[in-house]
Design an enzyme around this catalytic site. Structure first.
Site, PDB file in Angstrom:
ATOM      1  N   ASP A   1     -31.405  36.835 -90.431  1.00  0.00           N
ATOM      2  CA  ASP A   1     -32.392  36.733 -89.362  1.00  0.00           C
ATOM      3  C   ASP A   1     -31.978  37.467 -88.093  1.00  0.00           C
ATOM      4  O   ASP A   1     -32.810  37.685 -87.208  1.00  0.00           O
ATOM      5  CB  ASP A   1     -32.661  35.265 -89.022  1.00  0.00           C
ATOM      6  CG  ASP A   1     -33.532  34.585 -90.070  1.00  0.00           C
ATOM      7  OD1 ASP A   1     -34.266  35.306 -90.783  1.00  0.00           O
ATOM      8  OD2 ASP A   1     -33.471  33.350 -90.184  1.00  0.00           O
TER       9      ASP A   1
ATOM     10  N   ARG B   1     -38.896  37.545 -83.620  1.00  0.00           N
ATOM     11  CA  ARG B   1     -37.569  38.157 -83.491  1.00  0.00           C
ATOM     12  C   ARG B   1     -37.660  39.623 -83.056  1.00  0.00           C
ATOM     13  O   ARG B   1     -36.760  40.123 -82.372  1.00  0.00           O
ATOM     14  CB  ARG B   1     -36.792  38.011 -84.801  1.00  0.00           C
ATOM     15  CG  ARG B   1     -36.601  36.556 -85.194  1.00  0.00           C
ATOM     16  CD  ARG B   1     -35.435  36.326 -86.109  1.00  0.00           C
ATOM     17  NE  ARG B   1     -35.489  34.985 -86.687  1.00  0.00           N
ATOM     18  CZ  ARG B   1     -35.113  33.871 -86.067  1.00  0.00           C
ATOM     19  NH1 ARG B   1     -34.644  33.933 -84.827  1.00  0.00           N
ATOM     20  NH2 ARG B   1     -35.203  32.702 -86.666  1.00  0.00           N
TER      21      ARG B   1
END
Length: 430
Positions: A317, A390
């Site tokens: 991630d 993100r």
């Protein structure tokens, strides 16, 4: 509602911060607290959109979840077989964790359910979860032959399995393990590299028989889970943005308190330290079965490195913000073995190549990663978030070292995992 934000270069970053609770652990605290008998108290729960999707899902199945002062939760669990058939479709929003783990969990229930999500989630691959569940006897239907949500699940009897996963994915592993709680016999998952193990740790913490071994993990069926007190540490994926910010901004020093440093999640620390970053772990301890530390980060001269292999699932991630760090590092950084980035909230390889290039970065896409040539500085300009939290936050961090202001479109998506990201950034920058 879409938002546009403009971020300018920072002179420095200073202070002590606490990032929101770990998203992955927050999801699992609701799931296992609901399946346990008795009361579970959750401290430090992340009140982001993804976790609220999980919270609302269990409320729709008859679980009483009370939000207490300070954001803590009280969950009145009803046991492994205490869920009720929901009266409506369960909306998982943008949360891949919710839909994939719930698919496994609902496969063992004695009722019918339907899972869907937003337009981004409905494009994400689901057969990676459906295939092993089908081998256990699960009956699941979806668009594209089961590849896409909405997913319809007719729960029922499952049999234990030994599944050899072709990919290292905590979501796939967790879905199979949760289904395994309802199976006839043990369930084993093997994977190429160890993916994050929050499910295994929390299952054990609640009383399940979980047996990890090199290359995989086994869970015994029909455990008696008991309500517990859960302390959710700060999310290392959220902390990663501020780690990179402090490394690339000259003269910066940040202390990030109470961060989860689970070895299956701490690849970002290893990567940044290998790049020459000054990161020091202080006050290391354990809470609710999870390792925690304070992380002191100081501005550093970074260098390009090769990234691949076993570290990739431990930092999957964080690669958007790793690519930002690489853009300011001396030399070339190569990221490989990270094709999983193609099937996140967006294609994160294509998105970061596009947006860093828009600011003058030298980034080349590979099928399973990127090649990034460090530059002296990025220019200002306009970039897109692609609706991915993100990507939005990574571009905000890049803007701290840009030569001009960076305008980022559609930043409302940051509420998915880090609702206070923007106010915290204003707090520490100068």
């Amino acid at each position: 509602m879409s938002q546009t934000r403009t971020v300018g270069p920072a002179r420095s970053l200073r202070g002590e911060i606490t990032v929101p609770g770990d998203k992955s652990i927050s999801h699992r605290s609701i799931m296992l607290g609901s399946l346990a008998r008795g009361t579970t108290l959750v401290h430090g729960f992340l009140h982001g959109e993804d976790n609220h999707a999980t919270l609302n899902a269990f409320r729709s199945m008859g679980i009483a979840i009370e939000e207490l002062a300070g954001g803590d939760l009280r969950i009145e669990g009803k046991g492994l077989h205490g869920l009720s058939e929901p009266g409506d479709v369960i909306d998982c929003g943008n949360s891949g964790t919710t839909i994939r783990l719930m698919t496994g969990l609902l496969s063992g229930q004695n009722f019918f359910s339907v899972l869907t999500g937003d337009r981004y989630l409905r494009k994400r691959p689901m057969k990676r979860v459906l295939n092993p569940l089908a081998a256990m006897g699960a009956r699941i239907w979806g668009r594209g032959g089961g590849e896409l949500a909405p997913l319809a699940i007719s729960g029922g009897a499952l049999k234990g399995t030994e599944y050899v996963s072709p990919i290292s994915s905590a979501q796939v592993k967790s879905a199979v393990l949760l289904a395994g709680l309802y199976a006839d016999g043990d369930t084993t998952v093997r994977e190429p590299h160890l993916s994050r193990d929050h499910s295994e740790r929390m299952l054990r913490y609640f009383g399940a028989d979980v047996r990890p071994f090199e290359g995989g993990v086994t869970v015994a069926a029909q455990p008696k889970l008991e309500g517990r007190e859960v302390f959710v540490p700060g999310d290392i994926s959220s902390a990663a943005f501020y780690m990179v910010a402090a490394l690339i901004v000259p003269g910066a020093e940040l202390l990030i308190r109470n961060v989860g440093v689970n070895p299956t999640r701490s690849g970002i620390i290893d990567i940044l330290q290998q790049m020459g970053g000054s990161l020091e772990l202080l006050n290391q301890r354990e809470l609710s079965g999870e390792p925690v530390a304070d992380i002191l980060v100081r501005s550093s001269a970074l260098k390009g490195i090769e990234i691949g292999g076993a570290v990739v699932p431990r930092a999957i991630d964080e690669f958007p913000v790793v690519s930002v760090a690489a853009s300011f590092a001396e030399g070339t950084t190569t990221i490989r073995d990270a094709r999983e980035l193609r099937v996140k909230e967006t294609d994160r390889i294509a998105a970061m190549v596009s947006e860093l290039s828009a600011l003058g970065g030298k980034v080349e896409a590979r099928d399973d990663g990127m090649v990034i040539q460090g530059v002296e500085g990025l220019a200002g300009g306009k970039v897109k978030s692609h609706g991915d939290h993100r990507i939005a936050m990574s571009m905000a961090i890049a803007a701290l070292r840009a030569k001009g202001e960076v305008c980022i479109d559609d930043t409302a998506c940051t509420a998915t995992s880090f609702p206070d990201f923007w106010s915290l950034l204003d707090q520490v920058r100068s």
